[in-house]
Design a protein around this motif. Structure first.
Motif, short mmCIF file in Angstrom:
data_model
loop_
_atom_site.label_atom_id
_atom_site.label_comp_id
_atom_site.label_asym_id
_atom_site.label_seq_id
_atom_site.Cartn_x
_atom_site.Cartn_y
_atom_site.Cartn_z
N LYS A 176 -10.54 8.43 -5.77
CA LYS A 176 -9.35 8.40 -5.38
C LYS A 176 -8.09 9.54 -5.20
CE LYS A 176 -10.64 3.14 -5.56
NZ LYS A 176 -11.51 3.55 -5.16
N ILE A 177 -6.50 8.86 -4.20
CA ILE A 177 -5.46 9.46 -4.99
C ILE A 177 -4.94 8.33 -5.02
CG2 ILE A 177 -3.74 10.59 -4.33
CD1 ILE A 177 -5.74 13.32 -2.72
N PHE A 178 -4.25 7.79 -6.07
CA PHE A 178 -3.04 7.16 -6.54
C PHE A 178 -1.61 7.49 -6.49
CE2 PHE A 178 -6.10 5.67 -8.50
CZ PHE A 178 -6.60 4.36 -8.95
N ILE A 179 -1.48 6.52 -4.85
CA ILE A 179 0.13 7.53 -4.51
C ILE A 179 1.59 6.77 -5.06
CG2 ILE A 179 1.49 7.39 -2.29
CD1 ILE A 179 -1.15 9.08 -2.35
N PRO A 180 2.82 6.78 -5.71
CA PRO A 180 3.38 6.52 -6.71
C PRO A 180 4.67 5.37 -5.41
CG PRO A 180 4.42 9.01 -5.78
CD PRO A 180 2.61 8.59 -5.98
N THR A 181 5.17 4.92 -5.70
CA THR A 181 6.03 4.28 -4.46
C THR A 181 7.19 4.91 -4.02
OG1 THR A 181 6.51 2.66 -6.99
CG2 THR A 181 7.42 1.57 -5.17
N PRO A 182 7.84 5.68 -4.48
CA PRO A 182 8.58 6.60 -3.04
C PRO A 182 7.81 7.34 -2.16
CG PRO A 182 8.27 7.51 -5.92
CD PRO A 182 7.52 6.00 -5.46
N LEU A 183 6.93 7.53 -2.61
CA LEU A 183 6.02 7.84 -1.17
C LEU A 183 5.10 7.29 -0.63
CD1 LEU A 183 4.86 11.27 -3.64
CD2 LEU A 183 6.64 11.25 -2.54
N ARG A 184 4.57 6.34 -0.85
CA ARG A 184 4.31 5.16 -0.06
C ARG A 184 4.68 5.27 1.82
NH1 ARG A 184 3.00 0.59 -4.61
NH2 ARG A 184 2.32 2.59 -6.05
N ALA A 185 5.66 5.81 1.41
CA ALA A 185 6.13 5.30 3.24
C ALA A 185 5.72 6.36 3.50
CB ALA A 185 8.33 6.17 2.94
N TYR A 186 5.05 7.33 2.98
CA TYR A 186 4.65 8.49 3.94
C TYR A 186 2.95 8.15 3.92
CZ TYR A 186 8.68 10.74 3.14
OH TYR A 186 10.49 10.80 3.13
N THR A 187 2.70 7.10 3.41
CA THR A 187 1.23 6.87 3.77
C THR A 187 0.59 5.27 4.14
OG1 THR A 187 1.21 6.16 1.32
CG2 THR A 187 0.26 8.19 1.63
N GLY A 188 2.30 5.24 5.07
CA GLY A 188 1.41 3.86 5.97
C GLY A 188 1.78 2.96 4.76
N LYS A 189 2.38 2.99 3.71
CA LYS A 189 2.58 2.29 2.52
C LYS A 189 1.65 2.37 1.77
CE LYS A 189 6.39 -0.51 4.35
NZ LYS A 189 7.22 -1.27 5.34
N GLN A 190 0.35 2.51 2.24
CA GLN A 190 -0.99 2.31 0.67
C GLN A 190 -0.60 2.49 -0.31
OE1 GLN A 190 -4.47 3.05 2.60
NE2 GLN A 190 -3.97 4.17 4.02
N ASP A 191 -1.01 2.48 -1.79
CA ASP A 191 -0.64 3.20 -3.25
C ASP A 191 -2.43 3.50 -3.36
OD1 ASP A 191 -3.39 0.63 -3.13
OD2 ASP A 191 -1.67 -0.52 -4.71
N THR A 192 -2.80 3.32 -2.54
CA THR A 192 -4.34 4.21 -2.91
C THR A 192 -4.82 4.96 -1.26
OG1 THR A 192 -4.73 2.12 -4.81
CG2 THR A 192 -6.39 3.45 -4.00
N VAL A 193 -5.90 6.33 -1.37
CA VAL A 193 -5.95 6.75 -0.31
C VAL A 193 -7.11 6.89 -0.68
CG1 VAL A 193 -5.64 8.65 1.27
CG2 VAL A 193 -3.33 6.99 0.70
N GLU A 194 -8.34 7.13 -0.17
CA GLU A 194 -10.05 7.68 -0.30
C GLU A 194 -9.78 8.33 0.17
OE1 GLU A 194 -11.73 5.07 -2.43
OE2 GLU A 194 -12.99 6.84 -2.42
N VAL A 195 -10.33 10.26 -0.51
CA VAL A 195 -10.66 11.09 0.36
C VAL A 195 -11.42 11.63 0.20
CG1 VAL A 195 -7.72 11.44 0.50
CG2 VAL A 195 -9.33 12.63 -0.96
N GLY A 196 -12.46 12.56 0.39
CA GLY A 196 -13.32 13.74 0.65
C GLY A 196 -12.84 14.89 0.04
N GLY A 197 -13.94 15.84 -0.39
CA GLY A 197 -13.47 16.88 -0.84
C GLY A 197 -14.68 17.82 -2.31
#
Ligand SMILES: [Zn+2]
Lengths: 156, 91
Positions: free
Chosen positions: B2-23
């Motif tokens: 999980k990557i937690f996204i701070p409020t100002p950057l959610r404008a670029y993640t489709g409003k999501q506060d949490t993004v699940e990624v691999g790697g």
């Protein structure tokens, strides 16, 4: 576009002002949790933070990232977002400074400043960090609406 | 992870506060995030690919700048990354 609004309950408003009186002559700082929309930001909770700038606490503040992460997590668990921050200006006007502007990076958030003169909280102003990037960011005056609502102050 | 996204950057993640990624590393996880949301890149990194000075990234509770392997640190599914711009100022 008309000015945006910061909506906060009377009790939370007093809580952040009292915080600045308590830490005087040092700066206080804290995080505002709540909700935001096109009209502005609504505060549902004010979380006190420690000022890590013990070297220059009378005119600088800094919130440790670990503390922010913890507060952000608490907010998430309650369905609240970080919508702003507050700090005090001991014996300085409630206006943002060059340092405040340069070190402001949370676009869309409210930066609330309370002037504390000789230990007494005077003026509280809110500034919205508007824009889209570091290059075009700017502070816009925000109307502070002190209203009713269910107060909830968290002390750390 | 999980990557937690701070409020100002959610404008670029489709409003999501949490993004699940691999790697397998922090670098790959952040790469996965910015390839999914390319507009995020310039808010996180300078033109030469370094993390912007005011952007803190924490692996669980540790600043990745202080990890021995920095962005090459291995990560697992259970880890989380928090992106947290700094909060400071004065008068
Ligand atoms: Zn200030």
């Amino acid at each position: 576009m008309s000015a945006t609004t910061l909506t906060i309950s009377g009790e939370l408003y007093e809580t952040i002002r009292r915080h600045g009186e308590r830490t005087y002559p040092h700066e206080c700082c804290g995080v505002l949790l709540g909700r935001s929309d096109d009209q502005g930001n609504t505060v549902e909770s004010a979380v006190e933070a420690g000022n890590t700038r013990t070297d220059s606490a009378h005119n600088r503040y800094n919130i440790a990232p670990q503390e922010l992460i913890r507060i952000q997590r608490q907010g998430r668990e309650r369905g609240l977002d970080i919508v702003g921050f507050y700090h005090s200006h001991p014996d300085h006007p409630a206006q943002w400074s060059k340092t405040d502007f340069e070190e402001a990076h949370w676009i869309g958030c409210s930066y609330v400043i309370t002037s504390v003169e000789q230990g007494t909280a005077k003026v509280t102003n809110s500034f919205l960090l508007a824009g889209t990037t570091e290059e075009d960011k700017r502070f816009e005056d925000q109307r502070v609406v002190v209203g009713s609502g269910v107060p909830d102050a968290v002390r750390c | 992870m999980k990557i937690f996204i701070p409020t100002p950057l959610r404008a670029y993640t489709g409003k999501q506060d949490t993004v699940e990624v691999g790697g397998a590393t922090i670098h790959e996880a952040l790469g996965g995030l910015t390839s999914r949301y390319p507009d995020l890149r310039k808010h996180l990194f300078t033109d030469d690919g370094k993390l912007r000075s005011f952007v803190n990234v924490y692996l669980n509770d540790e600043d990745i700048r202080y990890l021995d392997a920095k962005e090459q640190t291995a990560v697992s599914e259970k880890d989380s990354l928090s992106i947290i711009p700094s909060i400071a100022g004065g008068c």
